[in-house]
Design a protein around this motif. Structure first.
Motif, short mmCIF file in Angstrom:
data_model
loop_
_atom_site.label_atom_id
_atom_site.label_comp_id
_atom_site.label_asym_id
_atom_site.label_seq_id
_atom_site.Cartn_x
_atom_site.Cartn_y
_atom_site.Cartn_z
N VAL A 94 5.40 5.46 8.33
CA VAL A 94 5.57 3.98 8.31
C VAL A 94 6.16 3.75 6.87
N LEU A 95 7.16 3.28 6.66
CA LEU A 95 7.86 2.93 5.40
C LEU A 95 7.68 1.33 5.10
N GLY A 96 6.80 1.05 4.44
CA GLY A 96 6.29 -0.62 4.24
C GLY A 96 4.94 -0.76 4.68
N GLY A 97 4.22 -1.53 3.63
CA GLY A 97 2.80 -1.87 3.75
C GLY A 97 2.67 -3.30 4.11
N GLY A 98 3.65 -4.05 4.58
CA GLY A 98 3.46 -5.51 4.89
C GLY A 98 2.83 -5.55 6.30
N TYR A 99 2.89 -6.73 6.92
CA TYR A 99 2.18 -6.95 8.22
C TYR A 99 2.50 -5.89 9.32
N ILE A 100 3.81 -5.96 9.43
CA ILE A 100 4.46 -5.12 10.41
C ILE A 100 4.11 -3.69 10.27
N LEU A 132 1.49 6.39 5.81
CA LEU A 132 1.93 4.82 5.46
C LEU A 132 2.46 4.81 3.85
N VAL A 133 3.72 4.46 3.57
CA VAL A 133 4.20 4.39 2.26
C VAL A 133 4.48 3.11 1.73
N GLN A 134 3.75 2.91 0.63
CA GLN A 134 3.73 1.52 0.16
C GLN A 134 4.29 1.51 -1.30
N ARG A 135 5.20 0.73 -1.81
CA ARG A 135 6.01 0.65 -2.86
C ARG A 135 5.08 -0.13 -4.23
N SER A 136 4.05 -0.67 -3.49
CA SER A 136 3.16 -1.40 -4.56
C SER A 136 1.92 -0.66 -4.77
N ALA A 137 0.88 -0.97 -5.48
CA ALA A 137 -0.38 -0.30 -5.68
C ALA A 137 -1.38 -0.45 -4.50
N HIS A 138 -1.20 -1.23 -3.56
CA HIS A 138 -1.89 -1.52 -2.38
C HIS A 138 -0.97 -2.26 -1.31
N ALA A 179 -7.80 -6.11 -0.86
CA ALA A 179 -7.02 -5.01 -0.32
C ALA A 179 -7.71 -3.78 -0.37
N SER A 180 -8.62 -3.49 -1.22
CA SER A 180 -9.43 -2.39 -1.35
C SER A 180 -9.99 -2.24 0.14
N TYR A 181 -10.60 -3.42 0.47
CA TYR A 181 -11.49 -3.14 1.80
C TYR A 181 -10.47 -2.66 3.01
N ILE A 182 -9.17 -3.18 2.88
CA ILE A 182 -8.13 -2.91 3.86
C ILE A 182 -7.82 -1.54 3.93
N THR A 183 -7.56 -0.92 2.45
CA THR A 183 -7.17 0.34 2.35
C THR A 183 -8.37 1.41 2.88
N THR A 184 -9.56 0.89 2.48
CA THR A 184 -10.60 1.65 3.01
C THR A 184 -10.64 1.90 4.56
N GLU A 185 -10.35 0.79 5.22
CA GLU A 185 -10.29 0.79 6.72
C GLU A 185 -9.38 1.65 7.36
N LEU A 186 -8.13 1.65 6.61
CA LEU A 186 -7.09 2.37 6.99
C LEU A 186 -7.19 3.90 6.67
N GLU A 187 -7.80 4.28 5.59
CA GLU A 187 -8.09 5.50 5.29
C GLU A 187 -9.27 6.26 6.31
N ALA A 188 -10.14 5.23 6.65
CA ALA A 188 -11.41 5.63 7.33
C ALA A 188 -11.01 6.00 8.84
N ASN A 189 -9.88 5.14 9.00
CA ASN A 189 -9.11 5.45 10.50
C ASN A 189 -8.03 6.69 10.70
N GLY A 190 -8.18 7.37 9.46
CA GLY A 190 -7.07 8.47 9.42
C GLY A 190 -5.49 8.03 8.90
N VAL A 191 -5.48 7.09 8.70
CA VAL A 191 -4.03 6.77 7.96
C VAL A 191 -3.84 7.14 6.56
N VAL A 192 -3.00 8.25 6.15
CA VAL A 192 -2.73 8.54 4.77
C VAL A 192 -1.82 7.67 3.98
N ILE A 193 -2.46 6.87 3.10
CA ILE A 193 -1.53 5.98 2.33
C ILE A 193 -0.75 6.66 0.97
N HIS A 194 0.35 6.39 1.03
CA HIS A 194 1.12 6.82 -0.31
C HIS A 194 1.45 5.47 -0.86
#
Length: 566
Positions: free
Chosen positions: A160-166, A183-189, A199-214
């Protein structure tokens, strides 16, 4: 018999169809024609990710209305598969291709014209797009969702290219279907509107559910290799996957608007408080129009269904009624689900306030969603911004919250308070519903008011996690947690004096400070506030960390801590 007013609407969905429905209720004789280039004119675009995930099982559930139902109920002439290619505001003409096979546009005259063009994705901007187009999707229309849901059933991976709501919703949907998701995000989070410490809580939740964040990366091109899609990234990395979802934000679909319709540099149609454009008898609504931020005064887009639906109604009132109110400035109140978390916001964030040159104070709370002694209580991590000086003293500028329960309730209450002109200290005065399964006797919203009262009247002084480096260089860090908490990790150089021992050990604190300010903290901010009152009474320059160690770690990460004794 008077002639029928002809009203043309370009684009349906939230803004366009809300206008058309209200216009019919106000004028039963008007000739109202809606042109929509897609196959669906009224659908639940906010529900699309949940169709992809399988939570919404039936495609028909996404269709709010059809041309036939709108004709039967409201006598609206809705024409799907019609592409508007030009507008002549002097002649009051709209040019429309009436089918995919049409070679020449048909001209339609109008008395009033409403534009609801929305946004489109900028997929074509990237190298290699043409060659891999079948492997790329957006998530803006019902056909998009149907295609992506089908792909999710057979693919094993996606990016998924873009880390906004959609983007976040698409990542959640695809991961819930069992795909490996990047999930590719152009900003820091992800969800850049949110503060770093939330946002750090959101990142932790995504990663805990197996989403790899770039993070801090964006796509630079596409290619195929060994039957798979290769997405090249700006950080010189690449992702090899089955499919890509483009969710990089929209481009206003306003190319058809002539020069007589004023636009911003970004292409947003500029409208007044009633939705009028610079051209006579032309109005506009939806994602592609401007809103004046009620907090900062900035001209911006508000790509949300609520304001679009509301503004469509108000534009109809301004056009057809003798009694109407201007469309209210949108606060941008929003919420998103991220697996088990919810993240909500209203009003301005700190970056927007700084950009507007507006001084503000920030407070952080880590409250319970309901009474802590009742089972199932969850943490609410909340940030609020407000004015402390001048004519706007106490004005609420915005708030954000993240948690697993009760986020919508708190954000909605604060959004209502902002709209009603309440000051932040008045939040403490609210009568909110309470029973142990639903809330606390001192609700999180009321606690915001109590803390703000203390700040405004000088009972407390806050220091912020974002200022940690400066504070550590100039002040004594006083950790007032228990010794066993201190041993789990603390700031380098911090002096540990539990708040229950502070009165007896004041001389130790004064000696350690050696004339420097004292900056206290605990786990969440309560105990350090108590310590602050003791320190102030002793004549020390004191402040307490907003949100305590929870906020500090959420902002900076655990790497700032040490376990070495001082």
């Amino acid at each position: 018999m008077p002639s029928r007013k002809r009203i043309l609407v370009v684009g349906g969905v939230a803004g366009g169809m809300s206008f058309a429905a209200r216009a019919r209720r106000l004028d039963n004789n008007a000739d109202i024609i809606v042109f929509e280039k897609g196959d669906e004119v009224s659908y639940a675009n906010c529900g699309l990710p949940y169709f992809v995930s399988g939570e919404i099982e039936n495609q028909s559930s996404l269709l709010v209305q059809t041309p036939a139902s709108l004709k039967a109920a409201l006598d609206l002439d809705v024409r799907t598969g019609h592409l508007v290619t030009g507008i002549d505001t002097e002649r009051r003409i709209v040019r429309v291709f009436e089918s995919l096979d049409a070679t020449e546009p048909t001209e339609f005259e109008y008395d009033e014209l409403v534009l609801s063009p929305g946004m489109f994705s900028g997929i074509a901007d990237y190298p290699g797009v043409t060659e891999v187009r079948s492997r790329l999707s957006t998530l803006r229309t019902v056909p998009d969702a149907i295609q992506l849901e089908s792909i999710a059933q057979s693919a094993s991976s996606a990016v998924v290219l873009g880390g906004g709501y959609i983007g976040v919703e698409a990542a959640e949907a695809l991961r819930s279907r069992g795909l490996e998701v990047h999930l590719v995000q152009r900003s820091a989070h992800v969800l850049t509107h949110f503060e770093t410490e939330l946002a750090s809580y959101i990142t932790t939740e995504l990663e805990a559910n197996g989403v790899v964040i770039h993070a801090n990366a964006q796509p630079t091109g596409f290619s195929e290799r060994d039957g798979q899609l290769v997405v090249a990234l700006s950080n010189d990395g690449e992702i090899v996957t089955d499919h890509a979802v483009i969710a990089l934000g929209g481009v206003p679909a306003t190319q058809i608007a002539p020069e007589s319709i004023a636009k911003t540099d970004r292409g947003l149609i500029i409208v007044d408080e009633n939705g009028r454009t610079s051209a006579p008898n032309v109005w506009a609504v939806g994602d592609a129009v401007t809103h004046v931020d009620p907090i900062t005064g900035a001209l911006r887009s508000v790509a949300l269904a609520g304001p679009a639906n509301r503004d469509g109604r108000y534009i109809a009132d301004a056009m057809l009624s003798t009694s109407f109110r201007p469309r209210p400035a949108a606060l941008g109140t929003s919420i998103v689900r991220v697996f088990g978390l919810a993240a909500g916001a209203t009003g301005a964030n700190s970056r927007e306030l700084i950009a507007a040159g507006i001084p503000f104070e920030t407070l952080h709370l880590h409250a319970n969603s309901h009474a802590g002694y009742f089972p199932g209580s969850e943490a609410i991590h909340l940030v609020a911004y407000f004015a402390t000086d001048g004519d706007e003293r106490g004005r609420i500028y915005g708030a954000q919250a993240v948690g697993r329960d009760g986020i919508d309730k708190r954000i909605d209450v604060i959004a209502t308070a902002i709209r009603g002109g309440m000051t932040i200290d008045q939040l403490a005065d609210l009568d909110l519903s309470y029973a142990p399964p639903f809330g606390s006797a001192k609700d999180a919203v009321q606690m915001v008011g109590f803390v703000a009262q203390n700040v405004l009247d000088g009972t407390t002084t806050l220091w912020q996690a974002r200022d940690l480096e400066k504070v550590m260089a100039e002040s004594l860090i006083l950790d007032v947690r228990r010794a066993d908490e201190f041993a789990t990790g603390h700031l380098p150089g911090a002096l540990n004096v539990p708040h229950t021992e502070l009165r007896e050990r004041l001389d130790e604190v004064i000696a350690a400070a050696n004339g420097r300010p004292v900056r206290a903290h605990c786990a969440a901010g309560i105990r350090s506030y108590l310590a602050h009152r003791v320190l102030v009474a002793a004549g020390l320059d004191s402040a307490t960390l907003s949100g305590g160690m929870q906020t500090l770690i959420a902002y900076h990460g655990k790497d700032i801590l040490t376990h070495e004794d001082n």
